[in-house]
Design a protein around this motif. Structure first.
Motif, PDB file in Angstrom:
ATOM      1  N   HIS A 170       0.610  -0.843  -0.133  1.00  0.00           N
ATOM      2  CA  HIS A 170      -0.197  -0.272  -0.150  1.00  0.00           C
ATOM      3  C   HIS A 170       0.821   1.139   0.325  1.00  0.00           C
ATOM      4  CE1 HIS A 170      -3.600   2.324   2.148  1.00  0.00           C
ATOM      5  NE2 HIS A 170      -3.776   2.739   0.898  1.00  0.00           N
ATOM      6  N   GLY A 171       2.366   0.812   0.848  1.00  0.00           N
ATOM      7  CA  GLY A 171       2.371   2.177   0.686  1.00  0.00           C
ATOM      8  C   GLY A 171       3.168   2.656  -0.416  1.00  0.00           C
ATOM      9  N   GLU A 172       3.886   1.408  -0.969  1.00  0.00           N
ATOM     10  CA  GLU A 172       4.233   1.468  -2.198  1.00  0.00           C
ATOM     11  C   GLU A 172       3.167   2.573  -3.051  1.00  0.00           C
ATOM     12  OE1 GLU A 172       7.427   1.288  -3.213  1.00  0.00           O
ATOM     13  OE2 GLU A 172       8.287   0.036  -1.984  1.00  0.00           O
ATOM     14  N   LEU A 173       2.101   2.088  -3.187  1.00  0.00           N
ATOM     15  CA  LEU A 173       1.298   2.788  -4.545  1.00  0.00           C
ATOM     16  C   LEU A 173       0.633   4.028  -3.981  1.00  0.00           C
ATOM     17  CD1 LEU A 173      -1.147  -0.590  -4.919  1.00  0.00           C
ATOM     18  CD2 LEU A 173      -0.379   0.775  -5.971  1.00  0.00           C
ATOM     19  N   LEU A 174       0.762   4.400  -2.596  1.00  0.00           N
ATOM     20  CA  LEU A 174       0.592   5.626  -2.149  1.00  0.00           C
ATOM     21  C   LEU A 174       2.525   6.793  -2.876  1.00  0.00           C
ATOM     22  CD1 LEU A 174      -0.736   5.312   1.515  1.00  0.00           C
ATOM     23  CD2 LEU A 174      -1.411   6.402  -0.180  1.00  0.00           C
ATOM     24  N   ALA A 175       3.520   6.235  -2.619  1.00  0.00           N
ATOM     25  CA  ALA A 175       4.340   6.604  -2.866  1.00  0.00           C
ATOM     26  C   ALA A 175       4.050   6.967  -4.900  1.00  0.00           C
ATOM     27  CB  ALA A 175       5.369   6.377  -3.043  1.00  0.00           C
ATOM     28  N   ILE A 176       3.502   6.117  -5.465  1.00  0.00           N
ATOM     29  CA  ILE A 176       3.325   6.141  -7.360  1.00  0.00           C
ATOM     30  C   ILE A 176       2.264   7.434  -7.609  1.00  0.00           C
ATOM     31  CG2 ILE A 176       2.613   4.876  -9.061  1.00  0.00           C
ATOM     32  CD1 ILE A 176       3.621   2.733  -7.757  1.00  0.00           C
ATOM     33  N   GLU A 177       1.208   7.261  -5.834  1.00  0.00           N
ATOM     34  CA  GLU A 177       0.281   8.415  -6.762  1.00  0.00           C
ATOM     35  C   GLU A 177       0.517   9.764  -5.782  1.00  0.00           C
ATOM     36  OE1 GLU A 177      -3.941   9.719  -4.633  1.00  0.00           O
ATOM     37  OE2 GLU A 177      -3.267   7.742  -3.450  1.00  0.00           O
ATOM     38  N   LEU A 178       1.592   9.795  -4.523  1.00  0.00           N
ATOM     39  CA  LEU A 178       2.254  11.333  -4.442  1.00  0.00           C
ATOM     40  C   LEU A 178       2.870  11.596  -6.495  1.00  0.00           C
ATOM     41  CD1 LEU A 178       3.073  13.278  -2.211  1.00  0.00           C
ATOM     42  CD2 LEU A 178       5.304  11.784  -2.056  1.00  0.00           C
ATOM     43  N   ALA A 179       3.192  10.610  -6.891  1.00  0.00           N
ATOM     44  CA  ALA A 179       4.291  11.677  -7.732  1.00  0.00           C
ATOM     45  C   ALA A 179       3.301  11.263  -9.015  1.00  0.00           C
ATOM     46  CB  ALA A 179       5.732  10.129  -8.203  1.00  0.00           C
ATOM     47  N   VAL A 180       2.192  11.062  -9.570  1.00  0.00           N
ATOM     48  CA  VAL A 180       1.187  11.409 -10.325  1.00  0.00           C
ATOM     49  C   VAL A 180       0.840  12.653  -9.955  1.00  0.00           C
ATOM     50  CG1 VAL A 180      -1.049  10.340 -11.866  1.00  0.00           C
ATOM     51  CG2 VAL A 180       1.388   9.104 -10.783  1.00  0.00           C
ATOM     52  N   ALA A 181       0.305  12.845  -9.144  1.00  0.00           N
ATOM     53  CA  ALA A 181      -1.055  13.932  -8.305  1.00  0.00           C
ATOM     54  C   ALA A 181       0.416  15.419  -8.275  1.00  0.00           C
ATOM     55  CB  ALA A 181      -0.924  13.767  -6.735  1.00  0.00           C
ATOM     56  N   SER A 182       1.967  14.728  -8.053  1.00  0.00           N
ATOM     57  CA  SER A 182       2.169  16.023  -8.149  1.00  0.00           C
ATOM     58  C   SER A 182       3.221  16.375  -9.247  1.00  0.00           C
ATOM     59  CB  SER A 182       4.060  15.908  -6.928  1.00  0.00           C
ATOM     60  OG  SER A 182       3.376  15.255  -5.910  1.00  0.00           O
ATOM     61  N   PHE A 183       3.317  15.430 -10.109  1.00  0.00           N
ATOM     62  CA  PHE A 183       3.270  16.039 -11.675  1.00  0.00           C
ATOM     63  C   PHE A 183       3.210  16.225 -12.871  1.00  0.00           C
ATOM     64  CE2 PHE A 183       7.641  14.779  -8.016  1.00  0.00           C
ATOM     65  CZ  PHE A 183       8.276  15.643  -8.645  1.00  0.00           C
ATOM     66  N   ALA A 184       1.793  16.580 -12.697  1.00  0.00           N
ATOM     67  CA  ALA A 184       0.884  16.713 -12.860  1.00  0.00           C
ATOM     68  C   ALA A 184       1.019  17.579 -14.735  1.00  0.00           C
ATOM     69  CB  ALA A 184      -0.541  17.362 -12.794  1.00  0.00           C
TER      70      ALA A 184
END
Length: 301
Positions: A170-184
């Protein structure tokens, strides 16, 4: 006296919620845009709280409390109730003085970001260079909690600590979500050393509970955008992966040890310094995290 505003906006067509931040000390002006998947009430409130976290971390370094106006009345009321917990800011209800002008600045920042996401009809979009971003998560031992991080090849980065997360996947997926949301605002190539997380995104893994919810948020954030994912072997000397790993570990350990935010931010800047030094021509990463519409989004830890 420093003054800050947070303005929220949603688009049902893109399924996104935005929070625009504008901060001034009377001499300089700083703007930020934060994004959350979803165009419902929960997503709106969540992105406004993300923005408040960013403003508060900046306010903690100021010599006097920052006056803050939040246009979302519901969130503003919640923050005022908990006001004693946030002594570095003074929340005001009425948009007076310089507040209306700052709200307009925050709105313009959101509009600029939206323009990047939605090119005008009948006009070919200008090709944009793909940004490469590595992600990683660091799990607390024997108890819930995970540090997550993402870092772009020029050193722009974000960190977060999520104290209730119980699994590394779950943490790895949340890190990916953070990247997709941050670099939009650019095509995105996300590197992860978690084959499990990439299998979840590719539909090759049974997604249940929080994992399924996070996968759906990532898919919503990536909808209509050029986002691709690749696996990279962890702890194998890959510069971006190693930097993301160190940032995630630093976020988790800083939270566990209750290290002051200024020290944690300095540590993060030192971690990415080697990455930036090894990439000629990139801009400095000091105090930088993710860019949206050409503006910096504040660090979240």
């Amino acid at each position: 006296m420093s003054l800050a505003v947070i303005l929220s906006r949603q688009t049902t067509r893109l399924g996104l919620s935005f929070a625009g931040v504008a901060v001034t000390d009377g001499n300089s002006l700083h703007t930020q845009v934060l994004v959350r998947a979803g165009a419902d009430s929960d997503s709106r409130q969540a992105v406004v709280l993300d923005a408040f976290e960013t403003v508060y971390r900046q306010a903690m370094t100021a010599s006097e409390p920052v006056t803050l106006h939040v246009n979302d009345a519901e969130v503003r009321a919640r923050l005022r109730v908990a006001g004693d917990s946030f002594p570095a800011v003074h929340i005001v209800d009425t948009a007076r003085g310089r507040v209306p002008a700052l709200l307009q600045v925050a709105g313009t920042a959101i509009s600029t970001h939206l323009a990047e996401l939605t090119p005008r009809r009948g006009r070919a979009a200008t090709p944009q260079t793909e940004a490469t971003v590595a992600t990683d998560a660091s799990k607390c031992t024997g108890r819930p909690g995970v540090g997550v991080a993402c870092v772009r090849s020029d050193g722009a980065h974000r960190q977060k600590v999520l104290p209730d997360v119980r699994s590394v996947l779950h943490g790895e997926l949340l890190a990916i979500e953070l990247a997709v949301a941050s670099f939009a605002n650019r095509p995105l190539h996300v590197l992860s050393d978690s084959k499990g997380a990439l299998a979840c995104l590719g539909g090759d893994h049974p997604n249940l509970g929080d994992v399924a919810t996070t996968v759906e948020r990532i898919r919503q954030l990536a909808r209509g955008r050029a986002v691709r994912y690749s696996w990279v072997r962890g702890h194998d000397g890959h510069p971006l992966n190693e930097t993301a790993h160190r940032l995630a570990v630093a976020a988790r350990r800083g939270h566990e040890a209750d290290i002051p935010s200024e020290t944690r931010n300095a540590l993060a800047d030192n971690i990415v310094a080697n990455l930036v030094a090894a990439s000629p021509g990139t801009r400095s990463a000091s105090n930088a995290t993710a860019e949206t519409g050409g503006r910096l989004i504040g660090r979240a830890a």
